[in-house]
Design a protein around this motif. Structure first.
Motif, PDB file in Angstrom:
ATOM      1  N   LEU A   1     -14.909  10.949   6.049  1.00 16.18           N
ATOM      2  CA  LEU A   1     -13.740  11.570   6.672  1.00 16.18           C
ATOM      3  C   LEU A   1     -13.199  10.642   7.744  1.00 16.18           C
ATOM      4  O   LEU A   1     -13.946  10.155   8.596  1.00 16.18           O
ATOM      5  CB  LEU A   1     -14.123  12.917   7.286  1.00 16.18           C
ATOM      6  N   THR A   2     -11.888  10.392   7.737  1.00 12.49           N
ATOM      7  CA  THR A   2     -11.315   9.439   8.688  1.00 12.49           C
ATOM      8  C   THR A   2     -11.519   9.894  10.125  1.00 12.49           C
ATOM      9  O   THR A   2     -11.678   9.069  11.022  1.00 12.49           O
ATOM     10  CB  THR A   2      -9.818   9.221   8.410  1.00 12.49           C
ATOM     11  N   ALA A   3     -11.519  11.208  10.361  1.00 18.39           N
ATOM     12  CA  ALA A   3     -11.751  11.725  11.708  1.00 18.39           C
ATOM     13  C   ALA A   3     -13.223  12.018  11.959  1.00 18.39           C
ATOM     14  O   ALA A   3     -13.579  12.454  13.060  1.00 18.39           O
ATOM     15  CB  ALA A   3     -10.931  12.994  11.928  1.00 18.39           C
ATOM     16  N   GLY A   4     -14.078  11.792  10.962  1.00 15.92           N
ATOM     17  CA  GLY A   4     -15.480  12.120  11.126  1.00 15.92           C
ATOM     18  C   GLY A   4     -15.683  13.613  11.331  1.00 15.92           C
ATOM     19  O   GLY A   4     -14.870  14.436  10.887  1.00 15.92           O
ATOM     20  N   VAL A   5     -16.766  13.960  12.012  1.00 16.00           N
ATOM     21  CA  VAL A   5     -17.073  15.361  12.303  1.00 16.00           C
ATOM     22  C   VAL A   5     -17.522  15.483  13.752  1.00 16.00           C
ATOM     23  O   VAL A   5     -17.934  14.499  14.371  1.00 16.00           O
ATOM     24  CB  VAL A   5     -18.190  15.913  11.383  1.00 16.00           C
ATOM     25  N   GLU A   6     -17.447  16.701  14.292  1.00 10.96           N
ATOM     26  CA  GLU A   6     -17.971  16.926  15.632  1.00 10.96           C
ATOM     27  C   GLU A   6     -19.474  16.702  15.637  1.00 10.96           C
ATOM     28  O   GLU A   6     -20.183  17.091  14.707  1.00 10.96           O
ATOM     29  CB  GLU A   6     -17.646  18.350  16.085  1.00 10.96           C
ATOM     30  N   SER A   7     -19.974  16.075  16.699  1.00 11.92           N
ATOM     31  CA  SER A   7     -21.389  15.729  16.781  1.00 11.92           C
ATOM     32  C   SER A   7     -22.287  16.953  16.661  1.00 11.92           C
ATOM     33  O   SER A   7     -23.392  16.873  16.107  1.00 11.92           O
ATOM     34  CB  SER A   7     -21.683  15.003  18.101  1.00 11.92           C
ATOM     35  N   ARG A   8     -21.821  18.095  17.166  1.00 15.05           N
ATOM     36  CA  ARG A   8     -22.636  19.310  17.140  1.00 15.05           C
ATOM     37  C   ARG A   8     -22.971  19.745  15.722  1.00 15.05           C
ATOM     38  O   ARG A   8     -23.937  20.478  15.487  1.00 15.05           O
ATOM     39  CB  ARG A   8     -21.919  20.449  17.865  1.00 15.05           C
TER      40      ARG A   8
ATOM     41  N   THR B   1     -28.408  20.283   9.955  1.00 16.70           N
ATOM     42  CA  THR B   1     -29.655  19.635   9.550  1.00 16.70           C
ATOM     43  C   THR B   1     -30.889  20.238  10.207  1.00 16.70           C
ATOM     44  O   THR B   1     -32.005  20.043   9.703  1.00 16.70           O
ATOM     45  CB  THR B   1     -29.640  18.134   9.885  1.00 16.70           C
ATOM     46  N   GLY B   2     -30.731  20.931  11.344  1.00 17.48           N
ATOM     47  CA  GLY B   2     -31.888  21.433  12.079  1.00 17.48           C
ATOM     48  C   GLY B   2     -32.584  20.368  12.895  1.00 17.48           C
ATOM     49  O   GLY B   2     -33.638  20.614  13.485  1.00 17.48           O
ATOM     50  N   LEU B   3     -32.000  19.161  12.983  1.00 21.27           N
ATOM     51  CA  LEU B   3     -32.594  18.059  13.738  1.00 21.27           C
ATOM     52  C   LEU B   3     -31.782  17.792  15.006  1.00 21.27           C
ATOM     53  O   LEU B   3     -30.563  17.972  15.021  1.00 21.27           O
ATOM     54  CB  LEU B   3     -32.629  16.789  12.883  1.00 21.27           C
ATOM     55  N   PRO B   4     -32.442  17.342  16.080  1.00 15.26           N
ATOM     56  CA  PRO B   4     -31.705  17.086  17.326  1.00 15.26           C
ATOM     57  C   PRO B   4     -30.758  15.903  17.186  1.00 15.26           C
ATOM     58  O   PRO B   4     -31.080  14.915  16.511  1.00 15.26           O
ATOM     59  CB  PRO B   4     -32.810  16.801  18.337  1.00 15.26           C
ATOM     60  N   LEU B   5     -29.614  15.994  17.819  1.00 14.07           N
ATOM     61  CA  LEU B   5     -28.640  14.906  17.790  1.00 14.07           C
ATOM     62  C   LEU B   5     -29.250  13.621  18.350  1.00 14.07           C
ATOM     63  O   LEU B   5     -28.933  12.518  17.887  1.00 14.07           O
ATOM     64  CB  LEU B   5     -27.400  15.313  18.597  1.00 14.07           C
ATOM     65  N   GLU B   6     -30.157  13.775  19.313  1.00 20.05           N
ATOM     66  CA  GLU B   6     -30.760  12.609  19.966  1.00 20.05           C
ATOM     67  C   GLU B   6     -31.555  11.749  18.983  1.00 20.05           C
ATOM     68  O   GLU B   6     -31.791  10.565  19.237  1.00 20.05           O
ATOM     69  CB  GLU B   6     -31.679  13.054  21.113  1.00 20.05           C
TER      70      GLU B   6
ATOM     71  N   GLU C   1     -30.764   5.680  18.580  1.00 17.91           N
ATOM     72  CA  GLU C   1     -30.959   4.230  18.471  1.00 17.91           C
ATOM     73  C   GLU C   1     -30.046   3.624  17.408  1.00 17.91           C
ATOM     74  O   GLU C   1     -29.364   2.629  17.644  1.00 17.91           O
ATOM     75  CB  GLU C   1     -32.426   3.909  18.165  1.00 17.91           C
ATOM     76  N   HIS C   2     -30.033   4.219  16.228  1.00 19.82           N
ATOM     77  CA  HIS C   2     -29.165   3.699  15.162  1.00 19.82           C
ATOM     78  C   HIS C   2     -27.695   3.882  15.516  1.00 19.82           C
ATOM     79  O   HIS C   2     -26.852   3.066  15.132  1.00 19.82           O
ATOM     80  CB  HIS C   2     -29.469   4.411  13.846  1.00 19.82           C
ATOM     81  N   ARG C   3     -27.383   4.946  16.222  1.00 17.45           N
ATOM     82  CA  ARG C   3     -26.001   5.199  16.626  1.00 17.45           C
ATOM     83  C   ARG C   3     -25.519   4.095  17.569  1.00 17.45           C
ATOM     84  O   ARG C   3     -24.409   3.569  17.406  1.00 17.45           O
ATOM     85  CB  ARG C   3     -25.913   6.570  17.300  1.00 17.45           C
ATOM     86  N   ARG C   4     -26.355   3.720  18.540  1.00 15.60           N
ATOM     87  CA  ARG C   4     -25.977   2.642  19.469  1.00 15.60           C
ATOM     88  C   ARG C   4     -25.784   1.325  18.722  1.00 15.60           C
ATOM     89  O   ARG C   4     -24.829   0.573  18.987  1.00 15.60           O
ATOM     90  CB  ARG C   4     -27.053   2.475  20.554  1.00 15.60           C
ATOM     91  N   GLU C   5     -26.654   1.043  17.757  1.00 17.18           N
ATOM     92  CA  GLU C   5     -26.540  -0.191  16.985  1.00 17.18           C
ATOM     93  C   GLU C   5     -25.234  -0.208  16.187  1.00 17.18           C
ATOM     94  O   GLU C   5     -24.546  -1.234  16.124  1.00 17.18           O
ATOM     95  CB  GLU C   5     -27.738  -0.314  16.043  1.00 17.18           C
ATOM     96  N   ALA C   6     -24.876   0.929  15.600  1.00 23.14           N
ATOM     97  CA  ALA C   6     -23.635   1.007  14.821  1.00 23.14           C
ATOM     98  C   ALA C   6     -22.418   0.869  15.726  1.00 23.14           C
ATOM     99  O   ALA C   6     -21.422   0.241  15.352  1.00 23.14           O
ATOM    100  CB  ALA C   6     -23.590   2.326  14.058  1.00 23.14           C
ATOM    101  N   GLU C   7     -22.478   1.456  16.908  1.00 23.70           N
ATOM    102  CA  GLU C   7     -21.372   1.331  17.873  1.00 23.70           C
ATOM    103  C   GLU C   7     -21.212  -0.122  18.324  1.00 23.70           C
ATOM    104  O   GLU C   7     -20.091  -0.645  18.402  1.00 23.70           O
ATOM    105  CB  GLU C   7     -21.628   2.239  19.068  1.00 23.70           C
ATOM    106  N   GLN C   8     -22.329  -0.788  18.620  1.00 27.54           N
ATOM    107  CA  GLN C   8     -22.277  -2.178  19.081  1.00 27.54           C
ATOM    108  C   GLN C   8     -21.765  -3.108  17.986  1.00 27.54           C
ATOM    109  O   GLN C   8     -21.194  -4.161  18.276  1.00 27.54           O
ATOM    110  CB  GLN C   8     -23.660  -2.617  19.554  1.00 27.54           C
ATOM    111  N   SER C   9     -21.949  -2.712  16.734  1.00 30.67           N
ATOM    112  CA  SER C   9     -21.441  -3.513  15.607  1.00 30.67           C
ATOM    113  C   SER C   9     -19.962  -3.272  15.346  1.00 30.67           C
ATOM    114  O   SER C   9     -19.382  -3.900  14.458  1.00 30.67           O
ATOM    115  CB  SER C   9     -22.232  -3.188  14.337  1.00 30.67           C
TER     116      SER C   9
ATOM    117  N   LEU D   1     -18.925  12.101  15.474  1.00 27.89           N
ATOM    118  CA  LEU D   1     -19.518  11.060  14.646  1.00 27.89           C
ATOM    119  C   LEU D   1     -18.417  10.599  13.701  1.00 27.89           C
ATOM    120  O   LEU D   1     -18.021  11.327  12.784  1.00 27.89           O
ATOM    121  CB  LEU D   1     -20.702  11.609  13.851  1.00 27.89           C
ATOM    122  N   ALA D   2     -17.866   9.416  13.953  1.00 31.83           N
ATOM    123  CA  ALA D   2     -16.716   8.946  13.182  1.00 31.83           C
ATOM    124  C   ALA D   2     -16.752   7.431  13.073  1.00 31.83           C
ATOM    125  O   ALA D   2     -17.080   6.733  14.043  1.00 31.83           O
ATOM    126  CB  ALA D   2     -15.409   9.393  13.834  1.00 31.83           C
TER     127      ALA D   2
END
Length: 401
Positions: A342-349, A355-360, A364-372, A382-383
């Motif tokens: 999705l071009t706008a992604g989705v809300e992080s919540r 998924t039942g898993l914490p956003l946190e 680590e992978h999120r920071r790596e993707a942002e830095q790239s 998440l977009a």
């Protein structure tokens, strides 16, 4: 296969995360119905489709799909259907009587939302005005018409059974039958296609004023005729020019891109597909249909049905060919391979909710993707960035454990 409700901790994205929590609410529920027959198999098609015999086993197949649905009802948990999608194959080969009996049987088992979206895939070569008027009276309120191209030489290369004039007439017949919401399916990057060829197809589609256009590049898939006998496709520079110019043309005419290959007029995105891309639930019935079902205890299970129609119709064989419960370490990729289309992604919540898993656990992978430069630096969403949309596979690889 590990139990998704296990109390053990897993390492996700380099950070420890607790076991999956029960889902606070279950996601919306959709139904996918697969009708696997076509007049002729196209050389590029890797879907579960089979050449139709002169007489289709409509009654037997509807009976089988309703029995198949009965076996999935345990996972409905009181939800209603927000959308239904008839895919294939060519669902419009089935009579209105057969589809009506199926829809009535589904409604007896699962309530329909008041504003339910019901989409039927159809090919121009199977359009009959009377039949489509009858489809509309059944409550089918959206069509997806497989055009692919309006140019005869391109249609011939793709193995399509219709011509350009029939494609144009199909859109008019859809509107006359009462469909004010329909998609045109169009390909680019076709054999020997130039930029002018591609834009001509797009302009013709836009002139027909559909509410939605699916516009995507032809790819060569394994187990197809084109894979074994590849046609000559445009050079990469031409493909890039087609993509850029086509997106600009669609935007100029009010078709906003909301997914990698989906463009819609305001308020007209495909709700069934939005549910799929936002990690909603869907039951799949019919030969080869896939499903994804969430359970209140946190289990998320992907299912797939028996592929060959003759086996699906055989009472001695099971409808379900297999299932897989998603594990915690698979969840980031499973969620994001849909959401980041999705071009706008989705809300992080949505990630912990679905998924039942914490956003946190993504940090680590999120920071790596942002830095790239592939993922937007936006805590509440998440977009993908524009670059991330172009290199989506590279972005998703960062979330593989």
């Amino acid at each position: 296969m590990t139990d998704s409700s296990s109390a053990s901790s897993l390492i996700i994205g380099g950070a420890a995360s607790s076991s999956r929590a029960p889902l606070p609410t279950l996601p919306p529920l959709a139904l996918y119905i697969h009708i696997p027959w076509c007049v002729r198999k196209c050389p590029y098609c890797d879907f579960n489709s089979h050449t139709a015999s002169p007489v289709l086993p409509e009654q037997e197949y509807v009976d089988a799909m309703l029995a198949d649905l009965d076996q999935d009802l345990h996972a409905v948990y009181g939800r209603e259907l927000s959308s239904i999608f008839f895919g294939g194959g060519t669902p419009s080969l089935f009579s209105a009587e057969a589809l009506g009996r199926l829809l009535e049987g589904v409604k007896q088992r699962i309530p329909f939302a008041d504003d339910i979206e019901i989409t039927l895939e159809a090919n121009p070569g199977t359009f009959e005005q009377e039949k489509f008027v009858a489809y509309r009276k059944l409550g089918i309120n959206r069509l997806s018409i497989g055009i692919q191209s309006f140019q005869q030489e391109k249609l011939k290369a793709l193995g399509r059974i219709h011509n350009g004039d029939e494609a144009v007439r199909a859109a008019g017949m859809a509107r006359q039958a009462g469909f004010d919401n329909f998609n045109l399916d169009l390909m680019h990057g076709l054999p020997d296609q130039s930029l002018d060829d591609a834009l001509s197809d797009l302009r013709q589609a836009i002139d027909l004023k559909p509410t939605h256009i699916s516009w995507y590049q032809l790819t060569l898939e394994p187990n197809t005729v084109f894979w074994n006998q590849p046609p000559v496709l445009p050079e990469d520079d031409t493909l890039w020019d087609i993509q850029e110019a086509g997106q600009a043309l669609l935007a100029e005419h009010g078709y906003a891109q909301y997914e990698v290959s989906a463009y819609a007029q305001p308020g007209r995105p495909a709700r069934h597909n939005l549910n799929y891309w936002s990690f909603g639930d869907f039951i799949g019935i019919g030969a080869g249909a896939h499903g994804k079902l969430s359970h209140p205890d946190g289990r998320i299970v992907r299912t797939w049905k028996t592929r060959l129609p003759k086996d699906y119709l055989n009472p001695a064989k099971s409808f379900q060919a297999g299932e897989k419960a998603l594990t915690n370490d698979e969840m980031p990729f499973e969620f994001l391979m849909n959401a980041l289309r999705l071009t706008a992604g989705v809300e992080s919540r949505l990630y912990p909710e679905r998924t039942g898993l914490p956003l946190e656990s993504l940090d680590e992978h999120r920071r790596e993707a942002e830095q790239s430069g592939l993922l937007q630096v936006e805590p509440s969403r998440l977009a993908a960035t524009e670059r991330g949309q172009l290199f989506l596979n590279d972005l998703l690889q960062k979330f593989l454990s």
